[in-house]
Each structure stands twice: as C-alpha cells, then as structure tokens.
Design a protein around this motif. Structure first.
Motif, PDB file in Angstrom:
ATOM      1  N   GLU A 258     -66.225  30.287 -22.592  1.00 10.85           N
ATOM      2  CA  GLU A 258     -65.264  30.549 -23.669  1.00 10.85           C
ATOM      3  C   GLU A 258     -64.073  29.598 -23.590  1.00 10.85           C
ATOM      4  OE1 GLU A 258     -64.835  34.633 -23.062  1.00 10.85           O
ATOM      5  OE2 GLU A 258     -66.388  35.143 -24.119  1.00 10.85           O
ATOM      6  N   ALA A 259     -63.544  29.079 -24.689  1.00 13.44           N
ATOM      7  CA  ALA A 259     -62.458  28.320 -24.780  1.00 13.44           C
ATOM      8  C   ALA A 259     -61.238  28.926 -24.041  1.00 13.44           C
ATOM      9  CB  ALA A 259     -61.996  28.041 -26.247  1.00 13.44           C
ATOM     10  N   SER A 260     -61.135  30.340 -24.227  1.00 13.87           N
ATOM     11  CA  SER A 260     -59.844  31.196 -23.924  1.00 13.87           C
ATOM     12  C   SER A 260     -59.855  30.995 -22.322  1.00 13.87           C
ATOM     13  CB  SER A 260     -59.826  32.598 -24.228  1.00 13.87           C
ATOM     14  OG  SER A 260     -61.002  33.228 -23.968  1.00 13.87           O
ATOM     15  N   VAL A 261     -61.106  30.930 -21.683  1.00 17.57           N
ATOM     16  CA  VAL A 261     -61.174  30.797 -20.159  1.00 17.57           C
ATOM     17  C   VAL A 261     -60.799  29.371 -19.617  1.00 17.57           C
ATOM     18  CG1 VAL A 261     -62.747  31.052 -18.253  1.00 17.57           C
ATOM     19  CG2 VAL A 261     -63.020  32.835 -20.238  1.00 17.57           C
ATOM     20  N   VAL A 262     -61.382  28.480 -20.155  1.00 18.92           N
ATOM     21  CA  VAL A 262     -61.216  27.210 -19.771  1.00 18.92           C
ATOM     22  C   VAL A 262     -60.054  26.278 -20.015  1.00 18.92           C
ATOM     23  CG1 VAL A 262     -63.758  26.886 -19.577  1.00 18.92           C
ATOM     24  CG2 VAL A 262     -62.675  25.919 -21.592  1.00 18.92           C
ATOM     25  N   THR A 263     -59.550  26.424 -21.147  1.00 17.37           N
ATOM     26  CA  THR A 263     -58.344  25.882 -21.807  1.00 17.37           C
ATOM     27  C   THR A 263     -56.879  25.776 -20.973  1.00 17.37           C
ATOM     28  OG1 THR A 263     -58.942  26.222 -24.125  1.00 17.37           O
ATOM     29  CG2 THR A 263     -56.777  25.594 -23.700  1.00 17.37           C
ATOM     30  N   PRO A 264     -56.794  27.095 -20.114  1.00 13.54           N
ATOM     31  CA  PRO A 264     -55.651  26.864 -19.367  1.00 13.54           C
ATOM     32  C   PRO A 264     -55.763  25.814 -18.218  1.00 13.54           C
ATOM     33  CG  PRO A 264     -56.072  29.183 -19.707  1.00 13.54           C
ATOM     34  CD  PRO A 264     -57.197  28.184 -20.301  1.00 13.54           C
ATOM     35  N   PHE A 265     -57.224  25.230 -17.934  1.00 16.03           N
ATOM     36  CA  PHE A 265     -57.488  24.291 -16.771  1.00 16.03           C
ATOM     37  C   PHE A 265     -56.917  22.917 -17.234  1.00 16.03           C
ATOM     38  CE2 PHE A 265     -59.552  27.892 -15.225  1.00 16.03           C
ATOM     39  CZ  PHE A 265     -59.384  28.136 -14.158  1.00 16.03           C
ATOM     40  N   GLU A 266     -56.657  23.015 -18.664  1.00 13.95           N
ATOM     41  CA  GLU A 266     -56.175  21.390 -18.972  1.00 13.95           C
ATOM     42  C   GLU A 266     -54.845  21.211 -18.377  1.00 13.95           C
ATOM     43  OE1 GLU A 266     -57.182  19.433 -21.919  1.00 13.95           O
ATOM     44  OE2 GLU A 266     -58.358  20.509 -22.872  1.00 13.95           O
ATOM     45  N   TYR A 267     -54.252  22.068 -18.005  1.00 12.19           N
ATOM     46  CA  TYR A 267     -52.895  21.835 -17.180  1.00 12.19           C
ATOM     47  C   TYR A 267     -53.028  21.251 -15.948  1.00 12.19           C
ATOM     48  CZ  TYR A 267     -50.127  23.903 -20.746  1.00 12.19           C
ATOM     49  OH  TYR A 267     -49.478  24.286 -21.950  1.00 12.19           O
ATOM     50  N   THR A 268     -54.276  21.087 -15.379  1.00 15.31           N
ATOM     51  CA  THR A 268     -54.616  20.487 -14.093  1.00 15.31           C
ATOM     52  C   THR A 268     -54.173  18.828 -14.132  1.00 15.31           C
ATOM     53  OG1 THR A 268     -56.772  19.979 -14.666  1.00 15.31           O
ATOM     54  CG2 THR A 268     -56.277  21.909 -13.120  1.00 15.31           C
ATOM     55  N   GLY A 269     -54.118  18.717 -15.536  1.00 17.44           N
ATOM     56  CA  GLY A 269     -53.581  17.058 -15.684  1.00 17.44           C
ATOM     57  C   GLY A 269     -52.310  16.985 -15.011  1.00 17.44           C
ATOM     58  N   LEU A 270     -51.506  18.045 -15.176  1.00 21.47           N
ATOM     59  CA  LEU A 270     -50.203  17.897 -14.402  1.00 21.47           C
ATOM     60  C   LEU A 270     -50.205  17.460 -12.976  1.00 21.47           C
ATOM     61  CD1 LEU A 270     -47.937  20.656 -16.118  1.00 21.47           C
ATOM     62  CD2 LEU A 270     -47.456  18.299 -16.134  1.00 21.47           C
ATOM     63  N   ILE A 271     -50.975  18.044 -12.364  1.00 23.86           N
ATOM     64  CA  ILE A 271     -51.312  17.832 -10.788  1.00 23.86           C
ATOM     65  C   ILE A 271     -51.463  16.539 -10.528  1.00 23.86           C
ATOM     66  CG2 ILE A 271     -52.826  18.301  -8.588  1.00 23.86           C
ATOM     67  CD1 ILE A 271     -53.243  20.976 -10.113  1.00 23.86           C
ATOM     68  N   TRP A 272     -52.705  15.592 -11.394  1.00 27.34           N
ATOM     69  CA  TRP A 272     -53.040  14.259 -11.327  1.00 27.34           C
ATOM     70  C   TRP A 272     -51.827  13.292 -11.694  1.00 27.34           C
ATOM     71  CZ3 TRP A 272     -56.943  13.654  -8.609  1.00 27.34           C
ATOM     72  CH2 TRP A 272     -58.086  14.407  -8.581  1.00 27.34           C
ATOM     73  N   SER A 273     -51.090  13.778 -12.512  1.00 26.26           N
ATOM     74  CA  SER A 273     -49.697  12.967 -13.096  1.00 26.26           C
ATOM     75  C   SER A 273     -48.883  12.679 -11.930  1.00 26.26           C
ATOM     76  CB  SER A 273     -49.419  13.428 -14.451  1.00 26.26           C
ATOM     77  OG  SER A 273     -48.600  14.724 -14.255  1.00 26.26           O
ATOM     78  N   VAL A 274     -48.439  13.897 -11.461  1.00 26.65           N
ATOM     79  CA  VAL A 274     -47.571  13.967 -10.238  1.00 26.65           C
ATOM     80  C   VAL A 274     -48.292  13.150  -8.982  1.00 26.65           C
ATOM     81  CG1 VAL A 274     -46.571  15.488  -8.447  1.00 26.65           C
ATOM     82  CG2 VAL A 274     -46.454  16.029 -10.891  1.00 26.65           C
ATOM     83  N   LEU A 275     -49.499  13.353  -8.627  1.00 29.96           N
ATOM     84  CA  LEU A 275     -49.973  12.680  -7.598  1.00 29.96           C
ATOM     85  C   LEU A 275     -50.166  11.347  -7.742  1.00 29.96           C
ATOM     86  CD1 LEU A 275     -51.506  12.593  -4.970  1.00 29.96           C
ATOM     87  CD2 LEU A 275     -53.786  13.018  -6.191  1.00 29.96           C
ATOM     88  N   PHE A 276     -50.504  10.768  -8.861  1.00 31.02           N
ATOM     89  CA  PHE A 276     -50.448   9.153  -9.288  1.00 31.02           C
ATOM     90  C   PHE A 276     -49.437   8.761  -9.289  1.00 31.02           C
ATOM     91  CE2 PHE A 276     -55.036  10.012 -11.580  1.00 31.02           C
ATOM     92  CZ  PHE A 276     -55.575   9.737 -10.122  1.00 31.02           C
TER      93      PHE A 276
END
Length: 312
Positions: A258-276
């Motif tokens: 379900e989109a409502s379940v997976v969409t919040p995990f888009e914010y994991t992009g912030l983790i990669w951006s800080v790390l890189f």
C-alpha cells in the motif's frame, strides 16, 4: 461491493525493501551528478543519461503494458507532464551543484506540502485543521533552511523548493493519468522530454559561448560541452541505468504494498544525502539546518500519516 485486499505482511516487507532500495539507487545518481557538476554541463549529462535509459525503459513498457501503451488518447497529457518533470529535476540538479546534498534533498521534500495544497485546489480534496497546522510548520522549516535575507542566504536554495512545487504538480497530474496510463509509459515520455530538453539546452549553451565565472548552479547550466574522460562518460551513462533500475524498484514497491505504508520511506533519501555529503565533501548540516530538516521531515511524515488514516 468489493474491497481491495490488504497485502500480506511478507508483501508489505518486500514493498518497503523495494522502495528503500530504489531511493538508495536514485541517491547514487544525485551523488554522480554533484561530482560531475564542477567540470561538465548539466545538459551533457542529461543527454547521455536519457539516451542510455531508452532501451531499459522500452523493456519496462513492453513488460508492463506493451508498446501500444505509449500511444493513447493521453499521450499529449503524458508529454505535458514530462515537461513539468523536466523543470522539476532541472531545478533539483542545478541546486545540487551549489548546495550540500542534505540541504538540497531536505528542501526538495517540500513536495508533500505542495501536493496537499494542490490536491485541495485541483482535486477538491478536504484538508483538516491538523494537516493545515502541519503545512504551516513545514513551510516554517523551509524558511529556517532557506534563511531569506540572512548573510548565509543563497538563491540556489530556492531551486529545490521550486523543484518540490513542480514535482507536486506532476504528481497531481499522475493521479489523474494513472487511472488510464501505465507507470512505464509515463516514465518513457518523461525520459523523452528529458532528451529533447537536453538537446535544446545543448544547442543553446553547448558551444560554451555563455560560460564564464559564475555561481555554481549557473556554471552547471551554461558551461559548454567537454570531452569526458572514460570514467566520467561511464558515470554519465550509468545515470541512465540507475534511472531505469530505480524506476523499476519504486514501481514494484507501489505494486506489492500500500502506498500509505511505503511512501514515508521516501525520506530515507535524507540519510543517504547526509552520508554522501559527509563522505565526499565533509559537509555536515549545522544546528539551524538540522532544525529545518527535522521540521520539514516531521511535517511531511505527519501529512502522509493523516492521509493514510483518512483513506483507510
């Protein structure tokens, strides 16, 4: 009356894994473009990326709905949406050239805020007082990070916000088109517009007549074509493969869960951006940036959560 069955727990876990992997893959593309932004023009990288992606996207189109899905009554609308996406990602990539990755990604995550507002205006959706409060908090977070009028203000900080707005417009369009068009067809026409846009920008700026000492974002746009090294050429072409792979992973995520379940995990992009950002440029958000990131992320996640509850 029939109801849509909820996905099994295993399928939900798979969907989350697909989405997290897709976001990670696209984060690598951001890293590559930022690495190349100091020596090559954006339109050169975009052209090579778009050309490389074509065979992969054609395979996805064939796999999902057949090549006939590319020519439908909605083709013109898909092309128009592609133009909006072109504006969104051009602004985003130009911002990457001047700003830390974490700042760019955090400001880009203003998109859920704009999507909520546009859904009221164009889709007549109802937004309750709690989501309006979250929206205001989110925009306050944007102001904290952009710092208008301050000594540290950089006009490039407006680019990812504009990217978030235009991306939101494209998502509203996708909600309408998604009922009749396949995701791969939308992606194919988006890539086709990217290719045409890159060719046009290359014809205008490719000679180098407009380049000079300029702001990093402007230099990334105005720089003339440069003969790439073998490694840099491979990196530009890899962006096309990354785009196709990332699209496949994200599409699969929304298919199995379900989109409502997976969409919040888009914010994991912030983790990669800080790390890189820290690994490659030793960029680390300061206290003010962390406050803005926290507010924007919190507001976006709350809006997504309220949307999920409302749709349940």
């Amino acid at each position: 009356m029939t109801t849509t069955p909820h996905p099994l727990p295993g399928q939900t876990a798979k969907g989350i894994a697909f989405l997290v992997a897709g976001v990670a893959v696209f984060s690598v593309q951001d890293l590559i473009l930022k690495l190349l932004s100091g020596a090559y023009p954006l339109h050169q990288a975009m052209l090579l990326r778009s050309l490389t992606a074509i065979p992969f996207l054609l395979f996805l189109v064939h796999w999902e709905g057949g090549l006939r899905s590319l020519v439908t009554p909605g083709t013109r609308a898909m092309i128009l949406r592609g133009l909006v996406m072109f504006a969104a990602y051009t602004c985003y990539y130009l911002a990457l050239a001047a700003l830390p990755m974490a700042t760019t990604v955090a400001l880009y995550f203003s998109a859920p805020l704009f999507i909520t507002i546009l859904s009221v205006v164009f889709l007549s959706e109802t937004v309750g007082p709690r989501r309006w409060i979250a929206l205001m908090a989110g925009f306050a977070g944007l102001l904290i990070m952009v710092r208008p009028g301050g000594a540290l203000f950089d006009w490039a900080a407006l680019l990812p916000v504009l990217s978030g707005l235009t991306y939101a417009i494209s998502m509203i369009a996708a909600r309408r088109l998604g009922t009749s068009e396949t995701a791969s067809a939308l992606a194919f026409w988006g890539n086709a517009v990217f290719l045409m846009g890159a060719i046009l920008l290359s014809l205008i700026f490719g000679s180098g007549a407009w380049e000079g000492d300029a702001h990093p974002s402007l230099a990334f746009l105005l720089r003339g074509w440069v003969m790439p090294t073998a490694l840099d050429l491979a990196l530009m072409m890899a962006c096309g493969i990354i785009a196709a792979a990332g699209l496949t992973l994200l599409t699969q995520a929304y298919r199995v869960a379900e989109a409502s379940v997976v969409t919040p995990f888009e914010y994991t992009g912030l983790i990669w951006s800080v790390l890189f950002g820290w690994l490659f440029w030793r960029d680390w958000p300061d206290g003010t940036d962390w406050a803005g990131i926290a507010i924007i992320t919190g507001a976006g996640l709350y809006i997504l959560w309220r949307e999920a509850r409302r749709s349940a």
